[in-house]
Design an enzyme around this catalytic site. Structure first.
Site, mmCIF file in Angstrom:
data_model
loop_
_atom_site.group_PDB
_atom_site.id
_atom_site.type_symbol
_atom_site.label_atom_id
_atom_site.label_comp_id
_atom_site.label_asym_id
_atom_site.label_seq_id
_atom_site.Cartn_x
_atom_site.Cartn_y
_atom_site.Cartn_z
ATOM 1 N N LYS A 173 0.847 -1.195 0.000
ATOM 2 C CA LYS A 173 0.000 0.000 0.000
ATOM 3 C C LYS A 173 0.882 1.244 0.000
ATOM 4 O O LYS A 173 1.767 1.388 0.863
ATOM 5 C CB LYS A 173 -0.832 0.002 1.270
ATOM 6 C CG LYS A 173 -2.314 0.201 1.048
ATOM 7 C CD LYS A 173 -3.007 0.018 2.380
ATOM 8 C CE LYS A 173 -4.381 0.593 2.359
ATOM 9 N NZ LYS A 173 -4.984 0.566 3.695
HETATM 10 C C1 E4P Z 1 -8.375 0.866 4.078
HETATM 11 O O1 E4P Z 1 -7.606 0.498 3.232
HETATM 12 C C2 E4P Z 1 -8.356 2.227 4.646
HETATM 13 O O2 E4P Z 1 -7.119 2.495 5.226
HETATM 14 C C3 E4P Z 1 -9.486 2.369 5.634
HETATM 15 O O3 E4P Z 1 -10.671 1.901 5.014
HETATM 16 C C4 E4P Z 1 -9.673 3.773 6.161
HETATM 17 O O4 E4P Z 1 -10.834 3.813 6.930
HETATM 18 P P1 E4P Z 1 -11.173 5.013 7.944
HETATM 19 O O5 E4P Z 1 -11.421 6.251 7.148
HETATM 20 O O6 E4P Z 1 -12.392 4.553 8.670
HETATM 21 O O7 E4P Z 1 -9.966 5.140 8.829
#
Ligand code: E4P
Length: 217
Positions: A83
Site C-alpha cells: 500500500k
Molecule cells: C483501508 O484500506 C483504509 O485504510 C481504511 O478503510 C480507512 O478507513 P477510515 O477512514 O475509517 O480510517
C-alpha cells in the site's frame, strides 16, 4: 463484489473467514497501532490465514523509501499487496513496484483525477475513501461512480477498492455502482445481516411457537 476486511484483528478476521466472507484484508498504520502488534508478525499471521490479497502499508514519504519498504513487506508472503499513498512519490513507487510484478494498492484517494493517475501508474487497486469524504459533506459514493465510469471508458484493469466504509448502506451502494471490492470493518459486515423486521418477525414466530407447546428435537 469482493469483501476485504479492514482490520488487523486476527480473531475478527478468522470469524468472518470461517463464514466465507473474506476475500482479502486491508491494514494501515492506524489499524496496526490499534492491534498493538508488530507489523511483520501480525501481517504474516493474516497472510497465512487468508488466501487473497493482504494490504500492508509503507510509511516512508519518498518514492525510494516506499519502494524499499514495499520490497521488505512483500517478503512476508506471496499475497501481500503493497500500500502506498496517492502522492507524486507514491505514484512513482507504484510504477516501480507494479513493474516488478507486485500487487500495489494506492491509498488515500479522494478524487477521480488521482484515481486516473494511479491506473496509469499500474495500480492493482485504487482505494477511494468514502467515509472521510462524507465526513466533509462531500458525497463519497459519487467518487466511486466517477472512477467506475472512467475506468470503464478506458478498460483500466485497476480494481476499485471502496474504502473508509462506515455503514451497511455504503456496502450496498458500492455494490450497486460496481466497485470491484469493498473493505469494511468487521462490525459493518456483520451489520449487513441486521434488519429490524427480521428481529420483529422472529419475536412473533417464537411467541406463536411457544403457544403450540411443540418441540422439533
Ligand atoms: C483501508 O484500506 C483504509 O485504510 C481504511 O478503510 C480507512 O478507513 P477510515 O477512514 O475509517 O480510517
Amino acid at each position: 463484489m469482493k469483501f476485504f476486511v479492514d482490520t488487523a484483528d486476527i480473531d475478527d478476521i478468522r470469524e468472518l473467514n470461517d463464514l466465507g466472507m473474506v476475500d482479502g484484508v486491508t491494514t494501515n498504520p492506524s489499524l496496526i497501532m490499534k492491534s498493538g502488534r508488530d507489523i511483520k508478525e501480525v501481517t504474516a499471521e493474516i497472510c497465512a490465514l487468508i488466501a487473497g490479497p493482504v494490504s500492508a502499508e509503507t510509511v516512508a514519504l519518498d518514492a525510494e523509501g516506499m519502494i524499499a519498504e514495499g520490497r521488505e513487506l512483500a517478503k512476508i508472503a506471496e499475497n501481500i499487496a503493497i500500500k502506498v499513498p496517492l502522492t507524486w512519490d507514491g505514484l512513482k513507487a507504484c510504477k516501480v513496484l507494479s513493474g516488478e510484478g507486485r500487487m500495489v494498492n494506492v491509498t488515500l484517494c479522494f478524487s477521480a483525477n488521482q484515481a486516473l493517475l494511479a491506473a496509469k501508474a499500474g495500480a492493482t487497486f485504487i482505494s477511494p475513501f468514502i467515509g472521510r469524504l462524507d465526513d466533509l459533506n462531500i458525497d463519497g459514493m459519487e467518487l466511486i461512480a466517477d472512477i467506475r465510469a472512467i475506468y470503464d471508458n478506458y478498460d483500466f484493469p485497476t480494481e476499485i477498492l471502496a474504502a473508509s466504509i462506515r455503514t451497511a448502506n455504503h456496502m450496498k451502494d458500492a455494490a450497486l455502482i460496481g466497485a470491484d471490492v469493498a473493505t469494511a470493518p468487521p462490525a459493518v459486515i456483520k451489520a449487513m445481516a441486521s434488519h429490524v423486521l427480521t428481529d420483529k418477525g422472529l419475536d412473533q414466530f417464537m411467541a406463536d411457537w411457544a403457544k403450540t407447546g411443540q418441540k422439533i428435537l
